[in-house]
Enzyme design. Structure first.
Site, short mmCIF file in Angstrom:
data_model
loop_
_atom_site.label_atom_id
_atom_site.label_comp_id
_atom_site.label_asym_id
_atom_site.label_seq_id
_atom_site.Cartn_x
_atom_site.Cartn_y
_atom_site.Cartn_z
N GLU A 47 -28.72 -95.16 -32.98
CA GLU A 47 -28.60 -94.04 -32.05
C GLU A 47 -29.56 -94.29 -30.89
O GLU A 47 -30.66 -94.82 -31.09
CB GLU A 47 -28.97 -92.72 -32.73
CG GLU A 47 -28.99 -91.55 -31.75
CD GLU A 47 -28.95 -90.18 -32.40
OE1 GLU A 47 -29.28 -90.08 -33.59
OE2 GLU A 47 -28.58 -89.22 -31.69
N CYS A 238 -26.93 -87.08 -33.42
CA CYS A 238 -26.73 -85.89 -32.58
C CYS A 238 -26.24 -86.23 -31.19
O CYS A 238 -25.67 -85.38 -30.49
CB CYS A 238 -28.04 -85.12 -32.46
SG CYS A 238 -28.54 -84.33 -33.99
N GLU A 370 -23.08 -83.89 -37.62
CA GLU A 370 -23.67 -82.98 -38.62
C GLU A 370 -23.07 -81.59 -38.49
O GLU A 370 -23.79 -80.60 -38.55
CB GLU A 370 -25.19 -82.91 -38.43
CG GLU A 370 -25.91 -84.12 -38.98
CD GLU A 370 -27.43 -84.00 -38.88
OE1 GLU A 370 -27.93 -83.12 -38.16
OE2 GLU A 370 -28.11 -84.81 -39.53
O1 AHR Z 1 -31.72 -89.58 -36.84
C1 AHR Z 1 -32.13 -88.57 -35.96
C2 AHR Z 1 -31.20 -87.37 -36.00
O2 AHR Z 1 -31.23 -86.78 -37.25
C3 AHR Z 1 -29.75 -87.66 -35.79
O3 AHR Z 1 -29.42 -87.72 -34.46
C4 AHR Z 1 -29.07 -86.51 -36.44
O4 AHR Z 1 -27.79 -86.82 -36.91
C5 AHR Z 1 -30.03 -86.08 -37.51
O5 AHR Z 1 -30.27 -84.73 -37.46
#
Ligand code: AHR
Length: 655
Positions: A47, A238, A370
């Site tokens: 990410e 996220c 999520e």
């Molecule tokens: O890994 C960090 C964040 O944690 C991610 O973006 C999310 O999916 C989770 O809440």
């Protein structure tokens, strides 16, 4: 005399008497291979958080290279602000921003200077490629002086660029740095009288991972390669969701010409006000095409996660109306065409035009990150039905909310059974005790149904008062993950994929910790957690082997945790053992049914008495794997497990 005798006995007891260790015996049934372990079992979660992409693995050194940030001069230093013009030509209703750099009335050179991502990491002796989108706006015989400056402002490299014309074009020059600097700047000065316009300024190291143009920082990608990942999940997290739907991740805006990719704010820019990162944007130079290529270069299955018509429920929770879901459904279908489609198809052609006519062989698509509640299922169902109808072989990954248990989690698991789904993505960021206590989590999961994707997990140790960025990746966290992962491996019939999260963090620009790999502009450090992941992923095996002590699985009794696998292709057996106690332990392992092909077992050990210890960029080897060997006596092996240790035992068996 008596006193002397007593002292003597005391000293003998202290130095001569052999130490007595607790002894345990475990049995590994070497001739009873059970459930298959999916080749995708151990993967990585990527990410763009903590400067993971822009300023991280994406090797571009210039921040705000097309002046598209809301503040067009963010990242740029100009000596005479009044002399610089920011121009936005909306010739075709689109923004075409560029910068005009005129000469000064004096003999002084006017310049623009990029500060990089908290500086630029420049290695002495390495070559760098500058690409300039420019044109002459005014004057003749203009040229540019290109310099890399170190943190003191002294040049560590210089080159000249001439032949500029009045037409927009891209000029390229490769030059070598003569010295190393972690916080270098790029300065471009105008020589001659007149003005030059710039719409693109890019600087890459020539040496990128697999020498790809627009490629990845080699040291960071090599660390990923060292994990031999079964899959690469991207682009998050996220970041898929966005604070609101306008800021969701839209893959179509991340492919095609680099100049055309639409910049947006990175959600982690403002997510945590105590870790505010105002200069964090997504340039999408690392977009979906590059993620697919990276997956291929790593030998990992690509696993894209798509927005499902919902913004982050921790933020606005905006929903796309159910009768306006077409765009999300089409995004999913078009993505599969982009990855796998014939080059005569619209999106397959784009892939070919970008340099990859062969398909990427996409097998998995995740829908939503999520999300929770019936709103998720309503939207999920629409996308899943369309994908299933057109691409029945694609495996669908669904979410189960943001936590490992609770009402939202239970509701989704219950509802997902019987739906169009293959893998359920579970997330857990918990304390080390949770990890030690949950090594049996999947022992009781229903067999033969939906598979688990442990898509984000990490053991979180509370240590906010410690200043070192990497401190939360301490040995306690890693040891608890090693213990927990025995349960993932033992349940490989249920768990088909697992990935630690997040993956990367820049020590000067992070928002979230712990993270698997830390870096600055020049160096990177693998955490103890990385080495735990690596020992599992590089010794995965093809089938689970039963491991027991007194007829029970080994999941915490006497502070021991163990799992084992067999690689049917090589005959090798991999046993993973964690001793979580403060005491050393003697362990006898009986590999029943083993036909040994060697007299020794290979051992790789991670151990540390201080549970708070961690690796840093300056001390990257505080906790690293140590190699050893132990003699096999028939089918038995005696091991001395150090306190708080994780040991991989590699035994060669006959095929
Ligand atoms: O890994 C960090 C964040 O944690 C991610 O973006 C999310 O999916 C989770 O809440």
């Amino acid at each position: 005399m008596l006193k002397n005798l007593m002292t003597g006995i005391f000293l003998w007891a202290l130095f001569v008497q052999p130490q007595v260790f607790a002894q345990s015996t475990i049995t590994v049934q070497a001739n009873k291979p059970g459930a298959e372990i999916s080749p995708t079992m151990w993967g990585v979660f990527f990410e763009d958080i903590n400067f993971a992409a822009d300023g991280g693995i994406y090797a571009e050194l210039v921040k705000n290279r097309s002046f598209k940030f809301p503040d067009p001069l963010m990242g740029w230093k100009v000596p005479f602000r009044d002399s610089i013009r920011v121009i936005n030509s909306r010739i075709d209703e689109k923004d075409h921003r560029y910068l005009r750099l005129p000469s000064l009335k004096s003999t002084q050179l006017n310049y623009i200077q990029n500060q990089g991502f908290r500086g630029m990491g420049i290695h002495g002796g390495e070559s760098y490629r500058l690409v300039l989108g420019s044109r002459v706006a005014e004057g003749n015989n203009l040229s540019l002086l290109v310099e890399l400056l170190n943190e003191n402002g002294d040049p560590i490299s210089k080159t000249q660029l001439s032949g500029l014309t009045t037409n927009w074009d891209k000029k390229e020059v490769v030059f070598e740095a003569t010295a190393t600097s972690a916080k270098a700047n790029l300065r471009i000065s105008l020589q001659g009288k007149g003005a030059v316009d710039f719409n693109y300024v890019s600087l890459f190291p020539v040496n990128t991972f697999k020498n790809r143009p627009n490629g990845m920082r080699a040291d960071l990608a090599e660390l990923l390669n060292g994990l031999n990942p079964g899959f690469l999940r991207f682009p998050g997290g996220c970041i898929v969701e966005g604070h609101h739907l306008d800021l969701r991740y839209q893959w179509k805006k991340t492919v095609g010409d680099l100049d055309e990719r639409e910049l947006i704010i990175n959600r982690w820019n403002t997510e945590f006000m105590h870790r505010h990162t105002p200069d964090y944007y997504q340039s999408f130079g690392l977009g979906f095409f590059e993620y697919f290529v990276l997956s291929e270069d790593l030998g990992a299955e690509p696993l894209p996660i798509l927005n499902c018509g919902m913004a982050c429920q921790y933020n606005t929770g905006e929903l796309a109306p159910l009768d306006e879901m077409e765009v999300y459904i089409q995004d999913a279908l078009d993505l599969i065409e982009f990855a796998n489609g014939d080059t005569s198809s619209k999106w397959g052609k784009l892939r070919a035009d970008m340099g990859h006519p062969e398909p990427f062989n996409l097998k998995y698509v995740g829908i939503g990150n999520e999300q929770w509640g019936h709103q998720y299922l309503e939207r999920y169902d629409l996308i899943a039905a369309a994908v299933r109808a057109k691409y029945p072989d694609i495996q669908l990954v669904t979410g189960s909310g943001p936590s490992a248990d609770g009402d939202r989690f239970d509701y989704l698991w219950k509802e997902l059974k019987g739906r169009q789904a293959d893998l359920v993505d579970e997330h857990y960021y918990k304390d080390p005790n949770w990890f030690f206590n949950n090594a049996r989590r999947y022992d009781s999961y229903e067999r033969g149904g939906l598979k688990v994707f442990a898509g984000e997990y990490a053991s979180h140790v509370r240590n906010e008062n410690i200043k070192e960025a990497t401190s939360s990746n301490c040995w306690l966290a890693a040891l608890s993950e090693a213990a927990y992962m025995t349960g993932l491996e033992r349940n490989a019939d249920v768990v088909h994929m697992a990935s630690y999260a997040p993956l990367f963090a820049h020590v000067d620009a992070w928002q979230w910790r712990p993270d698997l790999i830390w870096f600055d502009n020049l160096k990177a450090v693998a955490t103890p957690n990385y080495y735990v992941q690596q020992l599992y992923s590089t010794h995965s095996g093809t089938n689970v082997l039963p491991v027991s002590a007194d007829g029970e699985i080994v999941a915490g009794q006497d502070s021991l945790y163990a799992s084992a696998s067999l690689d049917k292709n090589t005959g090798r057996i991999y046993l993973k053992v964690v001793n979580a106690s403060k005491e050393a332990k003697e362990l006898v392992v009986n590999f029943t049914g083993l036909k040994p092909a060697a007299k020794e077992a290979l051992l790789t050990e991670l151990a540390e008495n201080d549970l708070t210890k961690f690796n840093t960029l300056d001390q990257p080897e505080n906790i690293i794997p140590q190699k050893d060997k132990a003699a096999l006596k028939g089918t038995k092996l005696s091991l001395m497990l150090k306190p708080q240790s994780f040991v991989l035992v590699d035994v060669a068996g006959k095929k």
